[in-house]
Scaffold this active site. Sequence first.
Site, mmCIF file in Angstrom:
data_model
loop_
_atom_site.group_PDB
_atom_site.id
_atom_site.type_symbol
_atom_site.label_atom_id
_atom_site.label_comp_id
_atom_site.label_asym_id
_atom_site.label_seq_id
_atom_site.Cartn_x
_atom_site.Cartn_y
_atom_site.Cartn_z
ATOM 1 N N SER A 177 0.803 -1.218 0.000
ATOM 2 C CA SER A 177 0.000 0.000 0.000
ATOM 3 C C SER A 177 0.845 1.282 0.000
ATOM 4 O O SER A 177 1.527 1.546 -0.983
ATOM 5 C CB SER A 177 -0.933 -0.072 1.214
ATOM 6 O OG SER A 177 -2.111 0.628 0.968
ATOM 7 N N ASP B 294 9.780 6.049 -10.194
ATOM 8 C CA ASP B 294 9.360 6.702 -11.427
ATOM 9 C C ASP B 294 10.119 8.010 -11.661
ATOM 10 O O ASP B 294 10.455 8.351 -12.784
ATOM 11 C CB ASP B 294 7.848 6.969 -11.406
ATOM 12 C CG ASP B 294 7.049 5.664 -11.480
ATOM 13 O OD1 ASP B 294 7.617 4.648 -11.927
ATOM 14 O OD2 ASP B 294 5.867 5.667 -11.079
ATOM 15 N N LYS C 228 -0.778 -4.290 -3.147
ATOM 16 C CA LYS C 228 -2.087 -3.769 -2.756
ATOM 17 C C LYS C 228 -2.230 -2.339 -3.256
ATOM 18 O O LYS C 228 -1.655 -1.417 -2.698
ATOM 19 C CB LYS C 228 -2.270 -3.810 -1.241
ATOM 20 C CG LYS C 228 -3.638 -3.292 -0.791
ATOM 21 C CD LYS C 228 -3.795 -3.395 0.729
ATOM 22 C CE LYS C 228 -5.139 -2.907 1.192
ATOM 23 N NZ LYS C 228 -5.242 -1.429 1.203
#
Lengths: 540, 112
Positions: free
Chosen positions: A424, A435, A450
């Site tokens: 999460s 990224d 998740k």
Amino acid sequence: MHFEPKPIDDAFSKSTYHLYLKYIDNGKRFFTQSDINQLNAYETQLDDQALAGTFEFFNLSVDLQDKALNKTQAWYQEVLAKPINFNADASLQGDGEKLSWAKDDAELRQRWVNWMKYEVLTRITDEQQIQDKPDFKGEKKSFDQLEADARTKVLEVYDRLFKRLRKMDRNRRLEGYLNSMASVFDPHTNYFSPSEKENFDIQMSGKLEGIGARLQSDGEKTTVTEIVAGGPAWSQGDLQAKDVILKVTQGDATESDDIMGWEIDDVVGKIRGPKGTKVTLSVQKPDGQVKSITITRDVVIMEEGLAKSLILRANETEGKIGYIYLPKFYADFTADGVTSCAADVEKEVAKLKNENVAGIILDLRNNGGGSLRDVVQMSGLFIENGPIVQVKSRSRKPEIMEDYDNRVQWGGPMIVMVNGFSASASEILAAALQDYDRAVIVGSTRSYGKGTVQRFFDLDNATGDNSVKPLGQMKLTVQKFYRITGKTTQLDGVTPDIVLPDVYNLLDMGERENDYPLPSTQIDPVPFQQSAYHIADIKN
Amino acid sequence: MEADPTFQKINENAMRLRKQKDQTEYPLQLEKYQKWDKKLAEEAEKYDNMFKPIDGFLVENLAADLPNIQSDTSRIARNDNWLKERKKDIQLFETYRIMQDMIKMDALAGKN
């Protein structure tokens, strides 16, 4: 309100049916094929019954369960009434998924004979091992004595289990049925009774007393689900998540409680106790090994679950490296007022800068997530500003959660550590910094996977009838989150740039192992860039 | 990293766990059961205490944290235990090495 509502149709009925069967007889130890044939008649009717508000199928299942309890109890009591012979070359299949339903009572009875043999055999063997130890002081018992003792113990355990199963009222059983229905939507959509909600709140705020271990019961076995960072069990070090607790012994007592089949509250009652006293747990490790662990009880100090840091060095000629440990994305109220993990990590970064570290390692191993707001703030410590994560509700445009703060609290080299239990919020942070090419991600083959957000809905708000309150709450999956690239962490998790060996690397774990997880999907990317620090050059 | 004996043991243990998870059938004949149980225990024993303190890896508190840590005995004990665990944390040590490599490459690239 659910992110991906499913039509209440035959497919939904079938899924509910199979989840519910798994819930009531996962081990295939209670029902025979003829019971299943009766239930099967309803396989595609549960949708109609749900819409009509009728419970024909549920009532039949309760009826069959009660009959099965009577029948099987007589069987195990018979088996345990006289000495067991262990000469026959037989074996026990412990995994219900690998079995078919017993074709008749004779076959089902044989399963119980085998289970009882196994239960007695493990206890005899444990006791033999204890009395074969060189430092054993008591009187050694013969095999026959050990066998008789073990049978008495197993009988006690199963009688207690059956008593508890019989005691389960209609509401408790209905909860199981409703949850089977809810879980068809996705694994994180559940019904919570008022007391379960209370336990959930304890979990989220991390405020616990006792040995500092979170436990879960499947009705038979009590399993450790988490060791609270900084708690007594954590400090002692031997108790781990996935351990099954078999027995509890108080202080120096010689008698222990065999807790199989106990209610979770009763187990917790035995394990809790005054600070400074000792409790010994006999646990079964995931590999089957049985181990005794003595833990001195203490007040579980919350500060140990908070962010903290260290300085790492190995060589005089190299610079010092800062290490920040974060076990959870907590957001909690303390005596000083509102505090958050993002603010705490910011403080740790400042302290590490004072120590002139050359790089920072942020450890998110075993960090199951938490506050979404904090993960956005925390990611922002390492870039100027920009989008961190996209959060999408059903039939709405994605909302972009951004760091608006221009400050870069740390602009040097950075590594984020993850493992298969990093979930999460941990995955959001790792994904965002990956990224942005801002940090190298190091860890297990992949993180948990998740990529969904849940919210509680109080069912009391749905009715004006005070006599039925409190009804409890529904936890619903309301949103999915996406990386700024538009990809998701749902199912596949974050793939580290550098994979390290890990003992769990070969086990199938994570969201994709759950029943009916939401699929992995993709949305449009959003523009992002940072110039605080780039690691692109070392990845090549 | 692949040649490191502790990492090799982690990989071996991962294979053992994988194998055992799939093995859900237990013998019920006395000698067979006890032989099987003993074998499991012996296999597991190989991986007991496989994490040893890593030579030359220094894991230290921040000077700024010391007054708080040293303020009570349970804090001291917890901290000592934490430091001991981290000093045996082979994944952390490997990550530390990766970090030092990053820093060297930055220097070569003319950063900082």
